[in-house]
Design a protein around this motif. Structure first.
Motif, PDB file in Angstrom:
ATOM      1  N   ASP A 130       1.951   4.913   0.821  1.00  0.00           N
ATOM      2  CA  ASP A 130       1.746   5.762   1.990  1.00  0.00           C
ATOM      3  C   ASP A 130       1.199   7.122   1.567  1.00  0.00           C
ATOM      4  O   ASP A 130       1.459   7.582   0.467  1.00  0.00           O
ATOM      5  CB  ASP A 130       3.065   5.951   2.746  1.00  0.00           C
ATOM      6  N   ARG A 131       0.444   7.740   2.440  1.00  0.00           N
ATOM      7  CA  ARG A 131      -0.116   9.091   2.259  1.00  0.00           C
ATOM      8  C   ARG A 131      -0.967   9.221   0.996  1.00  0.00           C
ATOM      9  O   ARG A 131      -0.905  10.218   0.284  1.00  0.00           O
ATOM     10  CB  ARG A 131       1.004  10.137   2.278  1.00  0.00           C
ATOM     11  N   ARG A 132      -1.795   8.230   0.744  1.00  0.00           N
ATOM     12  CA  ARG A 132      -2.688   8.258  -0.417  1.00  0.00           C
ATOM     13  C   ARG A 132      -3.671   9.426  -0.360  1.00  0.00           C
ATOM     14  O   ARG A 132      -3.879  10.121  -1.334  1.00  0.00           O
ATOM     15  CB  ARG A 132      -3.503   6.961  -0.476  1.00  0.00           C
TER      16      ARG A 132
ATOM     17  N   LYS B  46       1.866   1.380   9.694  1.00  0.00           N
ATOM     18  CA  LYS B  46       1.778   2.791   9.316  1.00  0.00           C
ATOM     19  C   LYS B  46       1.642   3.705  10.520  1.00  0.00           C
ATOM     20  O   LYS B  46       2.103   4.836  10.492  1.00  0.00           O
ATOM     21  CB  LYS B  46       0.604   3.019   8.360  1.00  0.00           C
ATOM     22  N   SER B  47       1.013   3.229  11.576  1.00  0.00           N
ATOM     23  CA  SER B  47       0.815   4.085  12.736  1.00  0.00           C
ATOM     24  C   SER B  47       1.925   3.932  13.770  1.00  0.00           C
ATOM     25  O   SER B  47       1.910   4.593  14.794  1.00  0.00           O
ATOM     26  CB  SER B  47      -0.543   3.810  13.379  1.00  0.00           C
TER      27      SER B  47
ATOM     28  N   ARG C 258      -2.014  -1.259   8.876  1.00  0.00           N
ATOM     29  CA  ARG C 258      -2.413  -0.131   9.733  1.00  0.00           C
ATOM     30  C   ARG C 258      -1.467   0.000  10.925  1.00  0.00           C
ATOM     31  O   ARG C 258      -1.064   1.102  11.284  1.00  0.00           O
ATOM     32  CB  ARG C 258      -3.843  -0.291  10.256  1.00  0.00           C
TER      33      ARG C 258
ATOM     34  N   SER D  62       6.743   6.397  -1.009  1.00  0.00           N
ATOM     35  CA  SER D  62       6.981   5.384   0.020  1.00  0.00           C
ATOM     36  C   SER D  62       5.783   4.437   0.077  1.00  0.00           C
ATOM     37  O   SER D  62       4.675   4.780  -0.328  1.00  0.00           O
ATOM     38  CB  SER D  62       7.214   6.040   1.381  1.00  0.00           C
ATOM     39  N   CYS D  63       6.032   3.230   0.578  1.00  0.00           N
ATOM     40  CA  CYS D  63       4.955   2.249   0.676  1.00  0.00           C
ATOM     41  C   CYS D  63       5.161   1.382   1.907  1.00  0.00           C
ATOM     42  O   CYS D  63       6.233   1.334   2.490  1.00  0.00           O
ATOM     43  CB  CYS D  63       4.895   1.386  -0.579  1.00  0.00           C
ATOM     44  N   THR D  64       4.104   0.707   2.289  1.00  0.00           N
ATOM     45  CA  THR D  64       4.131  -0.244   3.394  1.00  0.00           C
ATOM     46  C   THR D  64       3.656  -1.573   2.833  1.00  0.00           C
ATOM     47  O   THR D  64       2.728  -1.606   2.026  1.00  0.00           O
ATOM     48  CB  THR D  64       3.189   0.220   4.524  1.00  0.00           C
TER      49      THR D  64
ATOM     50  N   GLU E  89       0.832  -1.198   0.000  1.00  0.00           N
ATOM     51  CA  GLU E  89       0.000   0.000   0.000  1.00  0.00           C
ATOM     52  C   GLU E  89       0.869   1.252   0.000  1.00  0.00           C
ATOM     53  O   GLU E  89       1.795   1.371   0.799  1.00  0.00           O
ATOM     54  CB  GLU E  89      -0.908  -0.013   1.226  1.00  0.00           C
TER      55      GLU E  89
END
Length: 143
Positions: free
Chosen positions: A10-12, A113-114, A110, A85-87, A8
């Motif tokens: 990041d910051r979509r 990301k957090s 989640r 960037s991605c996770t 996913e």
């Protein structure tokens, strides 16, 4: 045993809010197409694309090594070419319980990301931290 990978961007939402709706729809469609093309050219026929959507991709494979190689190539492409960037999460799953596996992968993303800590568990001070995506740069450097 099959493995599932969730990747996913990041910051979509930040990107979506910065563009008008028409540009986002056109850009999102283009990125989905470009993502699918890149993954098909990654050279791993044992890796299947389950669901490409704007900002997220789901892959699966019986071969963990092949899946990891594709995820890493994709991550490099996002970071180096697109500077995004991605996770991602890679995990085993039961093919008969795909929804449950996707829910678990979403939850893992989640949490990542957090997280307020680095990959090794140490807190990062934003003034000194290296960039997590391009470690040769400081995290707080803006061009």
């Amino acid at each position: 045993m099959p493995f599932l990978a969730a990747i996913e961007v990041d910051r979509r939402q930040q990107t979506i809010m910065a563009t008008d709706k028409l540009k986002e729809i056109l850009g999102g469609s283009w990125h989905i197409e470009e993502t699918v093309d890149f993954l098909k050219k990654a050279g791993e026929p044992r890796v299947e694309i389950l669901q490409p959507v704007s900002g997220a991709v789901w892959l699966c494979s019986e071969d963990l090594g092949a899946l990891q190689r594709v995820v890493w190539k994709f991550r490099d492409w996002l970071v180096e070419k697109l500077e995004i960037s991605c996770t991602f999460v890679v995990m085993p799953y039961d093919r008969t319980k795909l929804k449950e596996a996707k829910d678990e992968a979403d939850e893992r993303i989640r949490v990542l990301k957090s997280s307020k800590e680095g990959g090794d568990g140490r807190p990062y001070a934003p003034l000194f931290a290296p960039c997590r995506i391009q470690p040769q740069f400081p995290a707080n450097y803006f061009d």
